[in-house]
Structures are given as C-alpha cells and as structure tokens.
Design an enzyme around this catalytic site. Structure first.
Site, short mmCIF file in Angstrom:
data_model
loop_
_atom_site.label_atom_id
_atom_site.label_comp_id
_atom_site.label_asym_id
_atom_site.label_seq_id
_atom_site.Cartn_x
_atom_site.Cartn_y
_atom_site.Cartn_z
CG HIS A 52 -2.04 0.95 1.15
ND1 HIS A 52 -3.21 0.67 0.52
CD2 HIS A 52 -2.16 2.21 1.62
CE1 HIS A 52 -4.01 1.70 0.60
NE2 HIS A 52 -3.40 2.66 1.26
CG HIS B 280 -10.37 3.27 1.13
ND1 HIS B 280 -11.04 3.63 2.25
CD2 HIS B 280 -9.05 3.40 1.42
CE1 HIS B 280 -10.16 3.98 3.19
NE2 HIS B 280 -8.97 3.85 2.71
#
Lengths: 215, 601, 82
Positions: free
Chosen positions: B30, B70
């Site tokens: 991430h 997300h």
C-alpha cells in the site's frame, strides 16, 4: 443595496450563492459567526452541512451567536433567505414554522424537480407568474416538511413526491413574506449552462424589490 | 513480514519492536509499491508529483487529479470504508494546493451495496465536492472483493500548486486536523492481504468525519492563500510516519519527530501507535518556524487541532522521540524505499475472440441521485451520458471519466486494459474534449501467486498510452484482492481528464440516431474512429461512446431531459469500434447506419 | 463536584411519521417473519455531567435537552441515569 451570506462551519453552498448574486449585479459579502449584519438588506443562509448536521440539520448552527444578528435583521424587516441547510437553520431558530425530517425514502436525493409557484406576492417571487411550473435542483437528506401550523404561507410546492413532505411543501414564508425558507436550490439554476435558469427569477425579484424600496 | 531478512541485512541487526511496526507499514504494498514500482517507471509519464498528478489546463490553471482504491476497508465495513476512501483522495488533491472540485467513482461489486453508496454520498455531499458520476459494474466475480475506486480532481492557478516535499533544513512540519486515536492501526499492511480469516476483523477500520474534512479543506486553502505552506502531504496509510518520511525523503533530508506533541483523542496511546495511527482528516504541512504559529491559529479557527511535530534536518536520518526518549532512529531512504519485486516482460499475444461476459445492467441513476452532483455550480453535464464536463468559472473547463473493461480483461488482461484506454479516449472526444492525461488504479489479485496478468496490464497501459500519445500523471495499486485464494478479474481502472470548452458542449436534442463505425475491433482503425468522433462532435452532433452502445442508464438520462429514444441497437462484438451519434444527418467515410430517432416525450 | 452519567432517549412524537422505522419494521415482519410492530427509530445520547449533586446534574441534562439536544416541535425525550 447589500447582501450578506452567513458562512457557518460546514456551509458548502456559500460560494454558489455568492456567484448567483454577483451574476444579478448584487453587492455581496460573506459574514462569519462573530460578525454584524448591520447594513445588510438581504441575509442569505446557504446550503451545506453546518456542524456536519451531526445532531439534527441546522440545530447547532441555529444556536450560534450570529443567530441573534439574524433575528435582529428579521425584526428590522430585512429580507432573509434560507436555502436547504439555511431553511433547516431558520426552522431550528423558530423563525419559520414546522420541522424538516429525514426524506421518506431514507436516502439523500439529488435531482432536478418540478415546482409550482404558489405565492407570487413575496419579495422573492414577484417575477414569477402565479401557478407557474419551474424546474430547480434539490439535494438533501432531510427535506420532508412536517407541518405544525395550518395557516402557513406556502411559496413553492413539489409537483411530484420528492421526499414525503406534507402537502408537497417545498418552501414556506412568514406572514409578511420577508423570510423565505426553501429546500430547492435557486442558486444552482441561474445559467442555461447549468441545465436551467429558473432560479434566476428569484434573485431578480429580490433585487428589483430592494432597488424599488431603496429609491 | 515478508521482507524481514532484507531489513535485517540493511540494518545489520535485528529490528526492534517499533522498527518492525514502522517497516511493516512503510514496506507494505500500500505504501511501498513493491510489485508495481518497476512497471510504473516504464510508463510515459508527465506531471507526476508526490500526492497527485498535475497537468496544465490552459496556461493559467493546473488540473490536479488522481484515482485511488479503498477496496479492503470497503469489503469489511462498506459505509466507513467507502467514506474514508473519498476523504483520502480528496486530501491528496488538496495537498497539491488545489480546491477539490469533482469526485468520480468506479465501483465493481456483486450487487449494489447500499453501505458503499451511502458512504460515498454522505462524505462527498457533506464536504461540498460534487460526485459527478462514474462507473457501476455489477458481477458475481466481485462478490467477496468489491472494488471501490474514487477519482478526485481539483483546479488551481499554477502559482498555488505545492510541492510534496521538505526543501531545506530548519523547516518544521505541522500536523493539523482531527485528533489522533487508535484508528486503523496497520491499515496499510491490512490493505495488502487476502480477506479470509482473522485479518479481516474490524479492528483496522477508520471512521470518517466529513465535517472535520470540510474544515480541513477550508483551513488548508486559507493557509495556502496566505503563503504559509512550503510543502504538504496528507496523512493516510501509515499516518504521521508515512507522511513525514515521504516529505523529507523526496527532499533528500532527515527529520526529528516529537510524538508527545500530537493532540490525542484516546488516552494511554503508546508512542508507536501514535506514529502509525491512521486517524482520518489530518494533514502535514512543511513551513518555517515563524509561520507555524499562524498555521496553528488558522487550524484552531477551523475547530481543528494542530501542533509542530517535527523538524527538518540535513542529516538524512529519521529520529523519533517521545519526550526525551528516543524510540526509533533509522535512515530515511531505508524507510522510504521498499524492496522491489522483479518485473517481468510481457509479450502481448494476438487479440482473442472475446466472448460476452455478462455484467448485470442496472439504471445507475439510483446511485447518482444519492450524490450531490451539482454543488459548486460547475457541473455542465450531469451523470449518466458519458464523461462529466465541468466548467472553470471565468473561462474554460475539463472533462473527466472513469472506465474499465474487466469483462474483457478477465479473458485477456492485456487487450482488456488496452481497449479500456482507447475507449476512454473515444469518450473524452465524444464531449468535444481533448485528452490531457491518465490516472489509473490497478486492482489485482495476488501477484506472488501469479504475476503474469499484472505485467500484462501494466504493459497494456504503457502501450495504449503511447499509442494515444497521452501521459500517465498519477496512479495507485490495490493488490491481494483475493478471497479464499480466488482472485478478482484483473481490473485496471482508467481515469482520464481532458480539456473541454463548456460553451461548446453539445446536449442531446431531437434528431436522427446513427450507429457509426465497426462492430468488431481492429487497432489499425482506432485513430480513424477518433477523427470521426472529433469531427462530428465539433459539428454539433451529440455522441455516445459506450462499451454497451446504449444501456438503460442512457435511456433514463435522456428521459430526464424529456427525450424518448427509439432505436434498434446493432449487435457488436464485446470489443468493437462503434459509437452512437445523434444528428440530423451524418457525412463520413466510415460505415454508417441509421438506427432510429430521438424525440421529445 | 461529582460526575453523573445519563442516557437520553429521543423519540419522534407519535403524531410524526417515521418512514425509516416503518421500513425496518416491514423488513422484519414480511421478510424475516418476525411478529414485530410499532417500530420507531429514535436516538440515544449518553453523556456525563459534572455537578454538586444528582438533582443539579439532572437539571443540567434537562436544560441541555431543551436548549439543543431535542427538537420539541417533533421530538420527545426521557432521561435515565446510568
């Protein structure tokens, strides 16, 4: 002639109203929570999510210091326009009757709606024709008007059921027509480019009314 | 942690407890882009900045934009996962110095998940940034791994654009926004994992506070207007750690961080928890000591907390203190540069004969009508008919869209991605806009189990952008979208911005309706199709350039404008080169067929 | 000074329609087959008051309700100590 837009923490249509008023040639400025409204001929409470609408829409904003100023302006007969969250604030302040509750669908609704102009004798609606059908955008989660007063002056009604409002009420005013609260957004319909310009008449009505009374 | 041995080697010792947490975050996919960094380097790039991409709109204004995923948070807790996704991408655009002016989403899911839509709507509506459309793709292939990608765009005068770095020793870093709690500890590393088992617990989920975000936007823009900010970075995954490390790493500098100065929301937080907490609605700005006071004052005026939490140092070391106690000291570049996985060279095969993979078709207005797409009074084209077109008050405008073809990519990831880029160009041209740049979000399964399709998608993005001569200005990757080991289809979402002239926008009106182009796909013909779209659009024809030609959302959108569509939609291959044109007559040398009429209702 | 904890239950008056409550009730009854009626969706506010004694604390809570927390036009409330 001067217009003031009250910017609450969380207001988000303040700039949109500003552009619309500028478009019709009004001298307009922003007003914060500690400012005075002296010298304002038109006070606008704009749309948005004041204080996040975290308790009830408009509830916290209605109890801010600026509310005394708004009340004082109302007492002096100044014109007051509450749009969307601004309408919710006026209702929480008790300046307009009724309540605005969660839409009957339980959902936020954002679209163009058809309205009937019910009352053309207010400073805000004098340029409309009686029973004229106009199109304005709505964008709200809490727009269901709950009527507590049978003798209220209704200014706009929805033509189709948008949010479950009593009697399809979209906008109400005071007995003297000087305080208008409305869920639809006239400031989003002042130019053809935006998909419609029916909101423009509301602003020109106010401007012409104030100009006439000033001279 | 997968890279423990590498870390041991670089440090020359075993990492301690705090370092383990810090590197787990910074070297997660991430934050660290281990699997994609090599591919990103190969892309034709332009306007790449720390937080988001920037391209010139008209000489005076820059267009700031990025798409971000997300997915993992939205799978576990749809409402807050989606809401905080909007918040994060908004802050990326804001950190560049631009007022966010539009949001688009790209949603892939099994059926419309109410919580996700409400999360996006409640957050975007509240902060006053219009959500102007996007794509909604429904398929059981995403049953356990819904994809929530959100694109945000902002506009700013070039002089207001901010760097995403510290530039000299002696500067300080102020963190302001909401107070820090234990929210989302290890969200970054969580976002890089399979969704089965304990890992998918709700411990990592952050809760959004759109009111704080709105105040943060206004406070930040005020600070920028007053010339108080030298550099900025939003706090997202990895919190204070990631933001401060990235700011000094890009400037080749070091930092001393004082964790005890951060305003906290919860008691008894441990220093390492403060360091990596992912509490939302926070921003880090680089400034000088004398200007920091005014920054703190503005934050407090906006009901936010603020503190000077770090100093910028020449020595490129990252030192963290809690009071007098030093809790970490490591080289900045070691934290900032995650180990990279090798890239593989993908050689495209011939395009296969695609079969039709059915994605469920629904009227996307049920979603759009929960979004306030009009706030800001710049939305020229409402959602439902193709790209959104926004004006810039004063002059000019831009188009924006999100687009993907996972239905093709699940069969051939290279060609599915390639065609998604080409179709994005068609869409942009269809509203009379000129494509400016691309942002992208790679949504993928497990690259350790199968890296081939990842390489294919990245190669397709590279090739298609070179083919179209459009640069990639920003991007994001979400990997490990698996459930029980089963991966989602390789889904590369394209976000494209274009230069548009709102005054010349063509709106649908009663006319004849034509299908123009070819029912199959041949890359050699693509530029010809683009020329035709450009020409017809400039001539005043309304053009619909959709993968499905005409779908229920188009029909409903036209009905909202008071128009009734009466057409026989031609049959095409899943990959085709056909567009629908609304005009009285059409003159072109590509195949044309009149398929019906558009009338007032 | 001591601290006193309270819960305030805020409900719409019975004269006010509650479409969200009606929807949830309908789902529970028709889709889940549960014999549930008259479902009303209100809100519950928990808070702590610092005061000299419980009587004073209770007075403060009621003042908060009347000043801000409750809209007397459409809502009614009950205070419980926790």
């Amino acid at each position: 002639m001067k217009a003031c837009i009250v910017v609450y923490p969380g207001s988000n249509c303040d700039r949109d109203v500003y552009h619309a008023l500028k478009y019709v040639g009004v001298d307009v400025n922003y007003v914060g929570l500690d400012d005075s409204l002296d010298g304002c001929d038109l006070v606008v409470l704009p749309g948005g999510f004041s204080y996040g609408d975290y308790l009830r829409p408009g509830a916290v904003a209605a109890r801010e210091k600026i509310s005394h100023e708004v009340r004082r302006a109302a007492d002096r007969g100044k014109l007051i326009l509450g749009i969307c969250n601004g309408f919710q604030i006026l209702i929480e302040m008790g300046l307009l009757p009724g309540a605005l509750l969660r839409n009957s669908s339980g959902r936020f609704v954002s679209k163009w709606v058809r309205l009937i102009v019910e009352d053309v004798d207010t400073p805000f609606t004098r340029n409309f024709k009686s029973r004229e059908v106009i199109k304005l955008p709505v964008a709200h989660g809490y727009g269901r008007y709950f009527k507590t007063d049978s003798a209220i002056r209704v200014v706009f009604k929805y033509m189709d059921d948008v949010n479950g409002s009593d009697d399809m009420i979209a906008a109400v005013t005071t007995e003297d027509g000087r305080i208008l609260g409305m869920m639809p957004h006239p400031e989003r319909a002042y130019e053809k480019l935006l998909g419609g310009e029916d909101g423009l008449k509301l602003f020109t009505s106010v401007v012409e009314y104030l100009r006439r009374n000033a001279s | 942690m997968r890279y423990l041995n590498i870390l041991k080697g670089k440090l020359g010792r075993d990492p301690d407890f705090v370092e383990l947490h810090a590197f787990a975050v910074m070297w997660s996919e991430h934050c660290g882009y281990s699997h994609t960094a090599g591919y990103i380097r190969r892309l034709p790039k332009q306007g790449h900045h720390g937080n988001a991409g920037v391209v010139d709109l008209d000489g005076d204004f820059g267009l700031v934009f990025k798409v971000e995923s997300h997915n993992h948070p939205s799978a576990v807790e749809p409402y807050n996962g989606a809401a905080t996704g909007v918040g994060g991408i908004i802050r990326d655009v804001l950190a560049m110095g631009a007022r966010p002016s539009a949001i688009l989403d790209s949603l892939h899911m099994n059926s419309v998940i109410g919580g996700i839509i409400e999360g996006i709507a409640d957050y975007g509506n509240s902060i006053g940034v219009p959500t102007v459309g996007g794509e909604l793709r429904l398929s059981e292939l995403y049953q356990h791994n819904p994809l929530v990608n959100v694109m945000a765009v902002g506009v700013a005068p070039h002089g207001n654009i901010l760097p995403s770095k510290a530039s000299k020793p002696g500067q300080v870093m102020v963190v302001f926004g909401g107070a820090t709690g234990r929210d989302g500890i290890h969200g970054a590393s969580f976002a890089s994992e399979d969704l089965t088992g304990d890992k998918a617990s709700k411990l990592s989920i952050q809760v959004g506070d759109p009111f704080a975000e709105k105040m943060l936007i206004e406070a930040f823009l005020r600070m920028n207007e007053e010339g108080l900010i030298d550099g900025a970075q939003d706090l997202g995954a990895g919190g204070v750690l990631s933001a401060t490390v990235e700011l000094v790493a890009r400037g080749g500098l070091g930092a001393v961080v004082h964790l005890e100065r951060l305003p906290l929301r919860e008691s008894n937080m441990k220093p390492w928890e403060i360091l990596i907490s992912e509490s939302q609605e926070r921003m880090a700005v680089v400034t000088t000591k004398d200007r920091a006071e005014r920054i703190i004052e503005i934050a407090k005026d906006h009901l936010l907390t603020a503190a000077v939490v770090a100093e910028v140092k020449a020595d490129p070391t990252y030192r963290v203190f809690y009071g007098d106690k030093k809790i970490m000291e490591v080289p900045v570049q070691l934290l900032a540069n995650a180990p990279e996985e090798p890239v593989s060279d993908y050689v495209p095969k011939d395009m296969p004969d695609f079969r039709k993979v059915d994605f469920k078709v629904v009227d996307a207005h049920t979603v759009f009508e929960q979004y306030d797409y009009m706030v800001g009074t710049d939305t020229v084209i409402p959602p439902g008919l193709g790209p959104a077109v926004m004006r810039v008050k004063g002059d000019g405008g831009y188009s924006l869209l999100t687009h993907s073809r996972a239905d093709l990519a699940v069969q051939d990831s290279y060609w599915g991605t390639f065609i998604a880029v080409l179709e994005s160009v068609r869409k942009t041209l269809s509203v009379g806009a000129k494509p400016l740049a691309v942002t992208n979000c790679v949504n993928y399964g497990d690259p350790d189990a199968d890296p081939t399709d990842l390489a294919a998608m990245m190669k397709a993005l590279e090739d298609a952008c070179r083919f179209a001569n459009i640069p990639v200005a920003s991007g994001n990757a979400s990997l490990y979208n698996t459930y029980g080991g089963r991966a989602i289809p390789p889904t590369l979402v394209i976000g494209m911005v274009g230069r548009a002239d709102p005054k010349k926008i063509v709106r649908p009106k009663p006319s004849n309706v034509y299908a123009i182009g070819w029912p199959d796909f041949d890359v050699e013909r693509e530029r010809r199709l683009w020329e035709v779209i450009e020409y017809l659009s400039a001539k005043g024809a309304f053009v619909l350039a959709a993968s499905s030609l005409v779908n229920v959302t188009h029909v409903k959108a036209l009905r909202r404008l008071g128009l009734k569509l009466n057409v026989d939609v031609p049959r095409t291959e899943p990959a085709h080169q056909m567009v629908i044109v609304f005009a009285d007559s059409v003159k072109t040398d590509v195949p044309v067929e009149k398929i019906g009429v558009l009338k007032w209702m | 000074m001591s601290k006193y904890r309270f819960a305030i239950d805020v409900q719409f008056k019975s004269s006010v329609r509650d479409p969200r409550g009606e929807t949830i009730e309908r789902v529970l009854r028709t889709e889940k087959g549960l014999p549930i009626y008259h479902l009303r969706l209100g809100k519950s506010i928990h808070l702590e008051v610092e005061a000299e004694n419980e009587v004073e604390a209770t007075r403060i809570v009621h003042q908060a309700c009347e000043d801000l927390l409750v809209n007397p036009v459409v809502e009614e409330y009950e205070v419980r100590t926790l």
